[in-house]
Design a protein around this motif. Structure first.
Motif, mmCIF file in Angstrom:
data_model
loop_
_atom_site.group_PDB
_atom_site.id
_atom_site.type_symbol
_atom_site.label_atom_id
_atom_site.label_comp_id
_atom_site.label_asym_id
_atom_site.label_seq_id
_atom_site.Cartn_x
_atom_site.Cartn_y
_atom_site.Cartn_z
ATOM 1 N N ASP A 118 0.809 -1.223 0.011
ATOM 2 C CA ASP A 118 0.088 -0.035 -0.168
ATOM 3 C C ASP A 118 1.099 1.218 -0.225
ATOM 4 O O ASP A 118 1.614 1.215 0.798
ATOM 5 N N ILE A 119 0.880 2.229 -0.908
ATOM 6 C CA ILE A 119 1.585 3.119 -1.075
ATOM 7 C C ILE A 119 1.319 4.091 0.052
ATOM 8 O O ILE A 119 2.620 4.784 0.427
ATOM 9 N N SER A 120 0.199 4.247 0.642
ATOM 10 C CA SER A 120 0.145 5.440 1.746
ATOM 11 C C SER A 120 0.900 4.810 2.971
ATOM 12 O O SER A 120 1.503 5.817 3.668
ATOM 13 N N LYS A 158 5.329 10.903 4.251
ATOM 14 C CA LYS A 158 6.601 11.586 3.757
ATOM 15 C C LYS A 158 6.932 11.652 2.350
ATOM 16 O O LYS A 158 6.320 10.553 1.560
ATOM 17 N N ASP A 159 7.662 12.314 1.616
ATOM 18 C CA ASP A 159 7.828 12.151 0.338
ATOM 19 C C ASP A 159 8.884 10.951 0.147
ATOM 20 O O ASP A 159 9.423 10.756 1.270
ATOM 21 N N LYS A 217 -4.218 8.452 -6.235
ATOM 22 C CA LYS A 217 -3.800 9.993 -6.082
ATOM 23 C C LYS A 217 -2.300 10.024 -6.206
ATOM 24 O O LYS A 217 -1.652 9.349 -5.406
ATOM 25 N N GLY A 218 -1.829 10.832 -7.108
ATOM 26 C CA GLY A 218 -0.559 10.845 -7.423
ATOM 27 C C GLY A 218 0.069 12.263 -7.684
ATOM 28 O O GLY A 218 -0.558 13.084 -8.578
ATOM 29 N N LYS A 246 5.156 12.177 -3.915
ATOM 30 C CA LYS A 246 5.062 13.240 -2.896
ATOM 31 C C LYS A 246 4.230 12.711 -1.918
ATOM 32 O O LYS A 246 3.350 11.811 -2.014
ATOM 33 N N ALA A 247 4.245 13.198 -0.462
ATOM 34 C CA ALA A 247 3.359 12.774 0.587
ATOM 35 C C ALA A 247 1.941 12.870 0.167
ATOM 36 O O ALA A 247 1.636 13.826 -0.595
#
Length: 279
Positions: free
Chosen positions: A32-34, A40-41, A59-60, A92-93
């Motif tokens: 999971d990307i989040s 953080k970035d 979301k990107g 990016k965060a």
């Protein structure tokens, strides 16, 4: 944000999960990307993989440089990388989505499409969401379920590519022949550099091959071949400590001086200067 000049060599990454993860994660991993970003970035320096890499963002925001070509990270986009491609990534965060990695031992990819980025890929996100939970829950038969979902994923990816072809007036047949040509170039670049050789492999005339690349890419077959030679040259120069004459030999040039002139003509730098400027 991404500069080749910050790099000396290109690391080759493998799938190396924590020991707590199941054995299957030696051949596949999805995250999971989040959770990966943790608010953080994330900046990954230039590197390459020995596995397939799928980055799907709902979301990107950020930038993704793939084989020295920059792409803007946007909402509902998907990046597909084959083993051996080099890339540098800034997320990016606040980005959300999934990062999936798998090798040929786990799943054999039949679709060798050349487009690294796809937009408006909401349906693919739902498939990855399903794969993520199968991977996380590890219920009986989950490996087979994931492989079946990957079959569906690549079918939907092909449909998405065909939809994009229609929007750009590029027939799917032409796209398939173009991808076949590009795959042949990738496979045979060290031994074949002439249009006629690839036309023969495709069982079409040189004129037909020229029309194909002109219509789809706005380039001649020679330009496509030369661009791939330069790309492979850059990969060798940045990923290895081989001497220029060795790299010339890898790429099928018996005369290193000819290779040096060719590289400088297309980049403005000698191979040694390119490597030095990239340290």
């Amino acid at each position: 944000m991404c500069h080749i000049a910050n790099m000396h060599v290109i690391p080759i990454r493998q799938i190396k999960p924590p020991e707590s993860e199941p054995k299957i994660s030696r051949t596949i991993r999805i995250r999971d990307i989040s959770i990966l970003l943790r608010g953080k970035d994330m900046h990954q320096d230039l590197h390459r993989h020995n596995f397939f890499f799928v980055l799907a963002l709902q979301k990107g925001k950020g930038e993704h440089i793939i084989d020295f070509n920059p792409y803007k990270v946007t909402n509902n986009c998907i990046f597909i990388l084959r083993p051996g491609q080099v890339h540098e990534l800034l997320l990016k965060a606040g980005c959300t989505g999934y990062l999936m990695e798998f090798n040929m031992e786990f799943y054999h990819v039949k679709d060798r499409g050349t487009s690294p980025m796809f937009q408006n890929a909401q349906k693919l996100h739902s498939i990855l969401h399903y794969i993520f939970h199968e991977y996380k829950d590890q219920k009986e038969g989950y490996e087979d379920v994931i492989r079946a979902q990957l079959d569906i994923f690549y079918i939907e990816l092909k449909r998405l590519r065909q939809h994009e072809d229609k929007s750009t007036n590029s027939p799917s047949y032409e796209r398939e022949r173009l991808e076949e040509f590009l795959q042949l170039v990738e496979k045979n670049i060290s031994s074949k550099k002439q249009i006629a050789e690839y036309a023969d492999l495709l069982h079409i005339s040189g004129y037909q091959l020229s029309a194909l690349t002109k219509n789809a890419l706005g380039k001649t077959p020679s330009e496509v071949i030369n661009e791939y030679i330069i790309l492979e040259s850059k990969r060798y120069l940045l990923a290895t400590s081989d001497q220029v004459n060795q790299i010339a030999w890898h790429l099928g040039y018996e005369d290193p001086s000819y290779f040096i002139r060719f590289f400088k003509k297309h980049t403005g730098y000698s191979p040694d200067a390119f490597r030095s400027n990239s340290k």
